[in-house]
Design a protein around this motif. Structure first.
Motif, PDB file in Angstrom:
ATOM      1  N   GLU A 212       1.142  -1.591   0.039  1.00  0.00           N
ATOM      2  CA  GLU A 212       0.134  -0.053   0.223  1.00  0.00           C
ATOM      3  C   GLU A 212       0.809   1.030   0.869  1.00  0.00           C
ATOM      4  OE1 GLU A 212      -2.423  -0.189   3.535  1.00  0.00           O
ATOM      5  OE2 GLU A 212      -3.506  -2.205   1.926  1.00  0.00           O
ATOM      6  N   ALA A 213       1.889   1.250   0.047  1.00  0.00           N
ATOM      7  CA  ALA A 213       3.218   2.307  -0.059  1.00  0.00           C
ATOM      8  C   ALA A 213       4.065   2.733  -1.116  1.00  0.00           C
ATOM      9  CB  ALA A 213       4.022   2.239   1.082  1.00  0.00           C
ATOM     10  N   PRO A 214       3.599   2.430  -2.764  1.00  0.00           N
ATOM     11  CA  PRO A 214       4.315   3.080  -3.338  1.00  0.00           C
ATOM     12  C   PRO A 214       5.575   4.146  -3.381  1.00  0.00           C
ATOM     13  CG  PRO A 214       2.139   3.070  -3.967  1.00  0.00           C
ATOM     14  CD  PRO A 214       2.172   2.651  -2.517  1.00  0.00           C
ATOM     15  N   SER A 215       4.851   5.041  -2.267  1.00  0.00           N
ATOM     16  CA  SER A 215       5.300   6.126  -2.149  1.00  0.00           C
ATOM     17  C   SER A 215       6.683   6.264  -1.503  1.00  0.00           C
ATOM     18  CB  SER A 215       4.732   7.292  -1.116  1.00  0.00           C
ATOM     19  OG  SER A 215       4.263   6.144  -0.122  1.00  0.00           O
ATOM     20  N   THR A 216       7.098   4.385  -0.246  1.00  0.00           N
ATOM     21  CA  THR A 216       8.414   4.596  -0.241  1.00  0.00           C
ATOM     22  C   THR A 216       9.368   4.115  -1.576  1.00  0.00           C
ATOM     23  OG1 THR A 216       6.976   4.167   1.988  1.00  0.00           O
ATOM     24  CG2 THR A 216       8.941   3.000   1.826  1.00  0.00           C
ATOM     25  N   ARG A 217       8.820   3.114  -1.559  1.00  0.00           N
ATOM     26  CA  ARG A 217       9.561   2.987  -2.782  1.00  0.00           C
ATOM     27  C   ARG A 217      10.245   3.271  -3.758  1.00  0.00           C
ATOM     28  NH1 ARG A 217       6.818  -1.177  -6.880  1.00  0.00           N
ATOM     29  NH2 ARG A 217       6.733   1.201  -7.860  1.00  0.00           N
ATOM     30  N   LEU A 218       9.509   4.609  -4.114  1.00  0.00           N
ATOM     31  CA  LEU A 218       9.693   5.866  -5.110  1.00  0.00           C
ATOM     32  C   LEU A 218      10.326   6.646  -4.177  1.00  0.00           C
ATOM     33  CD1 LEU A 218       6.422   6.898  -6.768  1.00  0.00           C
ATOM     34  CD2 LEU A 218       8.225   6.036  -7.654  1.00  0.00           C
ATOM     35  N   ALA A 219      10.223   7.183  -3.413  1.00  0.00           N
ATOM     36  CA  ALA A 219      11.589   7.653  -2.256  1.00  0.00           C
ATOM     37  C   ALA A 219      12.892   7.074  -2.214  1.00  0.00           C
ATOM     38  CB  ALA A 219      10.776   7.773  -0.072  1.00  0.00           C
ATOM     39  N   ALA A 220      12.944   5.853  -2.419  1.00  0.00           N
ATOM     40  CA  ALA A 220      14.447   5.055  -2.155  1.00  0.00           C
ATOM     41  C   ALA A 220      14.748   5.090  -3.290  1.00  0.00           C
ATOM     42  CB  ALA A 220      13.970   3.443  -2.044  1.00  0.00           C
ATOM     43  N   PHE A 221      13.585   4.456  -4.270  1.00  0.00           N
ATOM     44  CA  PHE A 221      14.652   4.678  -5.345  1.00  0.00           C
ATOM     45  C   PHE A 221      15.084   6.026  -5.370  1.00  0.00           C
ATOM     46  CE2 PHE A 221      12.391   1.766  -8.438  1.00  0.00           C
ATOM     47  CZ  PHE A 221      12.387   0.413  -7.234  1.00  0.00           C
ATOM     48  N   SER A 222      14.639   7.396  -5.010  1.00  0.00           N
ATOM     49  CA  SER A 222      15.151   8.518  -5.445  1.00  0.00           C
ATOM     50  C   SER A 222      16.492   8.759  -4.504  1.00  0.00           C
ATOM     51  CB  SER A 222      14.127   9.829  -5.707  1.00  0.00           C
ATOM     52  OG  SER A 222      12.480   9.440  -5.757  1.00  0.00           O
TER      53      SER A 222
END
Length: 183
Positions: free
Chosen positions: A20-30
């Protein structure tokens, strides 16, 4: 047993939170991309990777560049994709060290970085090869779920591989702290 069912329940809860937290992955990727060069078109040839390309610096020497480009080519069409397929993929598959000095490859890959399919391929490749594996093998068993903790695990997996993350960092830290492995 009740303890087993409780543990399974906790793992399922963590997995649901993760999904439910794709924003966590996107932040880690950034975060990781910022240290790796930042852009989908990042290209360098000055280290042991021979050619390192993309947002996460997939290398020719490790075979990661080949896997990334194969993933891209499964959907890509057009003259640039054909040029990559015909002129460079055989050399990439053989990990030809002469590609370090090939200006044509550099120009082609940097041009392809503007293709949304290449950007999707870069993100999909690291998600499959590093993010998902690091989450399942390292973060989930340890109950790590904070965005910063997951970003750290992902970055370490990118730099050292998923097994290197365990072998060189997490398990030694657990041993030094007197904690059980994957606790």
């Amino acid at each position: 047993s009740t303890a087993f069912h409780d543990q399974v329940g906790k793992l399922l809860e963590l997995l649901r939170t993760f999904d439910e937290a794709p924003s966590t992955r996107l932040a880690a990727f950034s975060i990781t991309a910022a240290f790796e060069g930042g852009g989908y078109d990042t290209y360098q040839t000055y280290d042991s990777g021979i050619v390192s390309y993309g947002r996460f610096q997939c290398t020719l020497a490790s075979g990661g560049l080949e896997k990334l480009l194969e993933q891209y080519l499964t959907r890509a069409t057009g003259s640039s994709a054909d040029q990559l397929r015909l002129n460079y993929m055989p050399r990439i598959r053989s990990r030809d060290p002469e590609l370090r000095a090939d200006a044509g490859l550099r120009t082609l890959l940097q041009r392809l970085a503007r293709d949304p399919l290449m950007q999707e391929a870069q993100n999909a490749y690291v998600t499959q090869a590093y993010w998902n594996a690091a989450f399942r093998q390292s973060a989930l068993p340890r109950g790590m779920r904070t965005p910063l903790g997951l970003a750290m695990i992902f970055d370490m997996a990118i730099h050292h591989g998923n097994w290197g993350l365990e072998r060189d960092y997490l398990r030694p830290a657990e041993q030094t702290l007197g904690a059980s492995i994957r606790s």
